[in-house]
Write an enzyme that holds these catalytic residues in place. Structure first.
Site: not given
Ligand code: CP
Ligand code: NVA
Length: 337
Positions: A114, A141, A144, A237, A280, A319
């Site tokens: 990530r 992502h 997700q 989101d 999400c 997830r």
């Molecule tokens: N939805 C999601 O990716 O959550 P986190 O940022 O908590 O991993």
């Molecule tokens: N778009 C958001 C998603 C978080 C799971 C971000 O990148 O922060």
């Protein structure tokens, strides 16, 4: 039998950079495998599908769901995961991504990443020699969306004849992957977003071609009330993604008319029919966060978030099952099923 897998798709050695890393059929097989793994875990089975497998979890950005889902997915099936953040390793500072990939690829069986640049996850894949999974970058992502599609499928019983309306920042990582995920799964996708946040043209065109092949449509609206008409899933989101914090004031101003509230849910025309709310997460739906303690709800009201339409915690649980499906299909011996 819930404790025995009926079938294990072999995606041995395969990585996930974006949803296009898999064919449409492979993506749907992963979702079906996740449903099997979910039933199996609910029956109390902790298996051995990842026995002695070691997975590195490299996180440049924060995470609650992705981190914990990945960790428990591995542990549930007898493997180990190591959580590595920027201060823990030399990643990209004292050591290039390419060198880090070559080191970790000799130690671990797989890497979930990530972070910021999509290029980083692609370099990890290119040079590590082990499967690499994208747990979110600035652009995509994909893990997700596997959970989102599983949630829609298990709630409605099928993905057929479904329209997903995403309302908010139409060009962020979740929106980019959701658009492609819907196209691949044969779900109509409507993006409701201001002109300033319209999806990237190339990403839109790529998804449109897949949607066309699968007999569904992608539409982009700047009027959310018009866009959500007939939708079965309203999805949003955060308005400011990780790494964009400097844009907070500007985004709140721009996206206020795109809040998902009961008026917008009503505008679907499906309040008494097939309708759900997804997010999400994390979500700014109340006064209980540092960001919202003064201004209250942003992208979704508490009323919608806590309503019977909201499936956000099923989605969040999924997830783990979908990430487990990714790990298992890439690393396990199908004979273990
Ligand atoms: N939805 C999601 O990716 O959550 P986190 O940022 O908590 O991993
Ligand atoms: N778009 C958001 C998603 C978080 C799971 C971000 O990148 O922060």
């Amino acid at each position: 039998m819930a404790n025995k897998l009926t079938w294990l798709p072999s995606l041995k050695g395969r990585s996930l950079m974006r949803l296009t890393s898999f064919t449409d059929e492979e993506m749907m097989n992963l979702i079906d495998l996740a449903a099997q793994l979910k039933a199996r875990r609910r029956a109390g089975v902790r298996g051995e599908l990842l026995h002695r497998k070691n997975i590195a979890l490299i996180f440049e950005k924060s995470s609650t769901r992705t981190r914990n889902s990945s960790l428990i997915a591995v542990q549930d099936e007898g493997g180990n995961a190591e959580y590595l953040t920027r201060p823990d390793i030399h990643f990209g500072k004292k050591e290039s991504v390419k060198d880090t990939a070559r080191v970790l690829g000799r130690i671990y069986d797989g890497i979930l990443f990530r972070g910021f640049a999509q290029k980083s996850v692609e370099e990890l894949r290119e040079f590590s020699g082990v499967p690499v999974w994208n747990g979110l970058t600035d652009d995509y992502h994909p893990t997700q969306i596997l959970a989102d599609l599983l949630t829609v499928k298990e709630t409605f019983g099928s993905l057929d004849n479904t329209t997903m309306a995403y309302v908010g920042d139409g060009r962020n990582n979740v929106a980019n992957s959701l658009m492609m995920g819907c196209a691949k799964a044969g779900v109509n996708y409507v993006c409701c977003t201001p002109r300033e946040l319209w999806p990237d043209e190339a990403i839109l065109a790529e998804a449109e071609a897949v949607a066309k092949k699968n007999g569904v449509e992608i539409k982009v609206f700047d009027d959310p009330k018009k866009g959500v008409k007939g939708a079965n899933v309203l999805y949003t989101d955060v308005w400011v993604s990780m790494g964009e914090e400097a844009k907070t004031a500007e985004r709140i101003k721009l996206l206020r008319p795109y809040q998902i509230n009961m008026d917008l849910m009503t505008a679907t025309g499906n309040l008494d029919g097939k309708l759900m709310f997804l997010h999400c997460l994390p979500a700014f739906h109340d006064f209980n966060t540092d960001v919202t303690k003064e201004c209250g709800a942003l992208e979704v009201t508490d009323e919608v978030f806590e309503s019977k339409y909201s499936k956000v915690f099923d989605e969040s649980e999924n997830r783990m099952h979908t990430i487990k499906a990714l790990f298992v299909s890439a690393l396990s011996d199908p004979s273990l099923a």
